[in-house]
Scaffold this motif. Structure first.
Motif, PDB file in Angstrom:
ATOM      1  N   VAL A 198      47.626 -10.467 -49.623  1.00  0.00           N
ATOM      2  CA  VAL A 198      48.528  -9.480 -49.026  1.00  0.00           C
ATOM      3  C   VAL A 198      47.804  -8.146 -48.841  1.00  0.00           C
ATOM      4  CG1 VAL A 198      50.654  -8.157 -49.417  1.00  0.00           C
ATOM      5  CG2 VAL A 198      50.610 -10.618 -49.868  1.00  0.00           C
ATOM      6  N   ARG A 199      46.965  -7.792 -49.776  1.00  0.00           N
ATOM      7  CA  ARG A 199      46.216  -6.537 -49.634  1.00  0.00           C
ATOM      8  C   ARG A 199      45.220  -6.632 -48.473  1.00  0.00           C
ATOM      9  NH1 ARG A 199      47.665  -3.335 -53.719  1.00  0.00           N
ATOM     10  NH2 ARG A 199      48.224  -4.272 -55.722  1.00  0.00           N
ATOM     11  N   ARG A 200      44.600  -7.787 -48.266  1.00  0.00           N
ATOM     12  CA  ARG A 200      43.701  -7.945 -47.119  1.00  0.00           C
ATOM     13  C   ARG A 200      44.489  -7.858 -45.805  1.00  0.00           C
ATOM     14  NH1 ARG A 200      41.599 -12.002 -50.358  1.00  0.00           N
ATOM     15  NH2 ARG A 200      42.416 -13.677 -49.033  1.00  0.00           N
ATOM     16  N   ALA A 201      45.696  -8.410 -45.809  1.00  0.00           N
ATOM     17  CA  ALA A 201      46.537  -8.302 -44.616  1.00  0.00           C
ATOM     18  C   ALA A 201      46.922  -6.846 -44.353  1.00  0.00           C
ATOM     19  CB  ALA A 201      47.790  -9.158 -44.773  1.00  0.00           C
ATOM     20  N   ALA A 202      47.125  -6.088 -45.414  1.00  0.00           N
ATOM     21  CA  ALA A 202      47.413  -4.661 -45.254  1.00  0.00           C
ATOM     22  C   ALA A 202      46.221  -3.943 -44.628  1.00  0.00           C
ATOM     23  CB  ALA A 202      47.768  -4.041 -46.603  1.00  0.00           C
ATOM     24  N   GLU A 203      45.020  -4.285 -45.082  1.00  0.00           N
ATOM     25  CA  GLU A 203      43.814  -3.682 -44.503  1.00  0.00           C
ATOM     26  C   GLU A 203      43.648  -4.083 -43.043  1.00  0.00           C
ATOM     27  OE1 GLU A 203      41.270  -3.664 -48.711  1.00  0.00           O
ATOM     28  OE2 GLU A 203      40.842  -5.148 -47.159  1.00  0.00           O
ATOM     29  N   ALA A 204      43.942  -5.347 -42.738  1.00  0.00           N
ATOM     30  CA  ALA A 204      43.833  -5.816 -41.360  1.00  0.00           C
ATOM     31  C   ALA A 204      44.844  -5.118 -40.462  1.00  0.00           C
ATOM     32  CB  ALA A 204      44.051  -7.335 -41.313  1.00  0.00           C
ATOM     33  N   SER A 205      46.069  -4.968 -40.953  1.00  0.00           N
ATOM     34  CA  SER A 205      47.108  -4.286 -40.180  1.00  0.00           C
ATOM     35  C   SER A 205      46.743  -2.825 -39.952  1.00  0.00           C
ATOM     36  CB  SER A 205      48.458  -4.385 -40.907  1.00  0.00           C
ATOM     37  OG  SER A 205      48.864  -5.729 -41.063  1.00  0.00           O
ATOM     38  N   ALA A 206      46.227  -2.188 -40.991  1.00  0.00           N
ATOM     39  CA  ALA A 206      45.815  -0.786 -40.855  1.00  0.00           C
ATOM     40  C   ALA A 206      44.690  -0.644 -39.833  1.00  0.00           C
ATOM     41  CB  ALA A 206      45.374  -0.243 -42.213  1.00  0.00           C
ATOM     42  N   ASP A 207      43.780  -1.605 -39.812  1.00  0.00           N
ATOM     43  CA  ASP A 207      42.667  -1.560 -38.858  1.00  0.00           C
ATOM     44  C   ASP A 207      43.184  -1.639 -37.424  1.00  0.00           C
ATOM     45  OD1 ASP A 207      39.908  -1.599 -38.063  1.00  0.00           O
ATOM     46  OD2 ASP A 207      40.105  -3.744 -37.739  1.00  0.00           O
ATOM     47  N   LEU A 208      44.109  -2.542 -37.157  1.00  0.00           N
ATOM     48  CA  LEU A 208      44.678  -2.649 -35.808  1.00  0.00           C
ATOM     49  C   LEU A 208      45.426  -1.378 -35.421  1.00  0.00           C
ATOM     50  CD1 LEU A 208      45.999  -6.329 -35.706  1.00  0.00           C
ATOM     51  CD2 LEU A 208      44.318  -5.315 -34.137  1.00  0.00           C
ATOM     52  N   LEU A 209      46.167  -0.837 -36.365  1.00  0.00           N
ATOM     53  CA  LEU A 209      46.921   0.390 -36.083  1.00  0.00           C
ATOM     54  C   LEU A 209      45.989   1.577 -35.848  1.00  0.00           C
ATOM     55  CD1 LEU A 209      49.726  -0.115 -38.738  1.00  0.00           C
ATOM     56  CD2 LEU A 209      50.125   0.127 -36.271  1.00  0.00           C
ATOM     57  N   ASP A 210      44.991   1.710 -36.691  1.00  0.00           N
ATOM     58  CA  ASP A 210      44.083   2.855 -36.589  1.00  0.00           C
ATOM     59  C   ASP A 210      43.277   2.837 -35.297  1.00  0.00           C
ATOM     60  OD1 ASP A 210      44.988   3.651 -39.048  1.00  0.00           O
ATOM     61  OD2 ASP A 210      43.236   2.936 -40.168  1.00  0.00           O
ATOM     62  N   ARG A 211      42.950   1.632 -34.808  1.00  0.00           N
ATOM     63  CA  ARG A 211      42.108   1.528 -33.616  1.00  0.00           C
ATOM     64  C   ARG A 211      42.895   1.179 -32.350  1.00  0.00           C
ATOM     65  NH1 ARG A 211      39.171  -2.243 -32.990  1.00  0.00           N
ATOM     66  NH2 ARG A 211      39.935  -3.716 -34.586  1.00  0.00           N
ATOM     67  N   ARG A 212      44.199   1.336 -32.374  1.00  0.00           N
ATOM     68  CA  ARG A 212      45.014   0.866 -31.241  1.00  0.00           C
ATOM     69  C   ARG A 212      44.644   1.524 -29.923  1.00  0.00           C
ATOM     70  NH1 ARG A 212      50.719   3.507 -33.217  1.00  0.00           N
ATOM     71  NH2 ARG A 212      49.526   3.843 -35.116  1.00  0.00           N
ATOM     72  N   ASP A 213      44.163   2.759 -29.988  1.00  0.00           N
ATOM     73  CA  ASP A 213      43.787   3.436 -28.735  1.00  0.00           C
ATOM     74  C   ASP A 213      42.602   2.762 -28.060  1.00  0.00           C
ATOM     75  OD1 ASP A 213      45.817   5.236 -29.058  1.00  0.00           O
ATOM     76  OD2 ASP A 213      44.544   6.838 -29.867  1.00  0.00           O
TER      77      ASP A 213
END
Length: 321
Positions: free
Chosen positions: A171-186
């Motif tokens: 779940v923590r890796r999924a949180a990191e993955a989700s944050a990565d997509l959100l942070d780089r969405r532009d």
């Protein structure tokens, strides 16, 4: 339903997942299960059923007799001793799920309610209540609850199969993955919007083991911006959806990982259709979106729908505005 609040719900995914991981580290939510489980029956609707379908497939592959049915079905498995009935309702008030749960109340079956609303109607009569820890979804759309349902059903699988999977770490890796997509969405979202914005809707494709990703992604496009969208399993695509590539401006979101990816892409290239791949390179895709930990199929299962969810949020906001 509100598009701006829906976007805020998506942006809160990493924090909500961190909360879930902490809760899983503190205690096993399925510790109260009976020692004997002969059969597992999942009941739910919409996103809940999508998650349950993948969970049932995984359990069967591990040797557990498991099924995922529409809660609206007139009849499912009998309420025998050794039957574990898992009713899933994020809001706790889905009419069909409540009706299905009522059929098992007071029977020899052991009933579990998985919900984001402890104390809601779906928990009445349940012998075990498992909270989703997803927080309030103020946008009115099941997004975090879908993700958390999948994670908790992986925890149930670990419990029933004795695999001792480190679900909190996952779940923590999924949180990191989700944050990565959100942070780089532009860097990826504008191109995704361009590729998927066709006159005939969006088609989502995923392997059977992650079919919920395609189903949830299509639902998000229908539910928010109210655009046509449909989901298909990758191998089945050559039997049921390939025909659309000949007559439509076919735009697809592909979640790679099936042994039949190449078969589908051969037709896509031949017909000049548009495919956006998420999480892995596929020959013939117009673009590929990568993210942290996307080489882990279980992280992908918990994360990859965020691409379609953010696309849907942008389209929905444009329509509402």
């Amino acid at each position: 339903m509100n598009p701006e609040l829906y976007l805020a719900d998506l942006e809160a995914k990493p924090a909500a997942l961190a909360t879930l991981a902490a809760a899983l580290e503190e205690a096993d939510p399925f510790a109260g299960l009976p020692p004997r489980v002969d059969r597992v029956l999942f009941l739910g609707m919409g996103s809940s059923r999508y998650a349950a379908g993948v969970a049932a497939l995984r359990l069967r592959a591990a040797g557990v007799d498991a099924y995922a049915d529409y809660a609206s079905a007139a009849a499912t498995c009998p309420a025998t001793p050794g039957t574990l009935v898992v009713t899933i309702s994020a809001t706790g008030g889905s009419r069909e799920t409540l009706d299905a749960a009522a059929r098992y109340a007071g029977t020899p079956a052991f009933t579990v309610a998985v919900t984001n609303a402890p104390g809601s109607a779906v928990t009445e009569g349940a012998r075990l209540v498992v909270p989703l820890h997803a927080g309030e979804e103020r946008g009115g759309v099941s997004c975090r609850t879908f993700q958390h349902t999948l994670a908790l059903l992986l925890a149930l699988e670990s419990r029933l199969t004795g695999t001792r999977r480190d679900v909190p770490a996952l779940v923590r890796r999924a949180a990191e993955a989700s944050a990565d997509l959100l942070d780089r969405r532009d860097t990826w979202l504008p191109r995704a919007l361009e590729l998927l914005d066709g006159p005939h809707g969006v088609y989502t494709i995923a392997p059977a083991e992650r079919l919920s990703s395609a189903e949830q992604s299509a639902l998000m496009v229908r539910e928010g911006p109210r655009r046509p969208a449909d989901a298909c399993e990758t191998g089945d695509w050559a039997h049921v959806d390939v025909y659309l590539t000949k007559t439509l401006d076919y735009r697809a979101l592909l979640f790679p990982g099936s042994r039949y990816d190449a078969q589908a892409m051969e037709w896509v290239r031949r017909r000049g259709s548009t495919v956006l791949a998420v999480g892995g390179e596929v020959e013939g895709a117009k673009e590929t979106i990568r993210y942290r930990h996307d080489d882990d199929p279980e992280v992908a299962l918990l994360t990859e729908t965020l691409v379609a969810e953010l696309v849907a949020a942008r389209w929905w906001s444009a329509v509402a505005g």
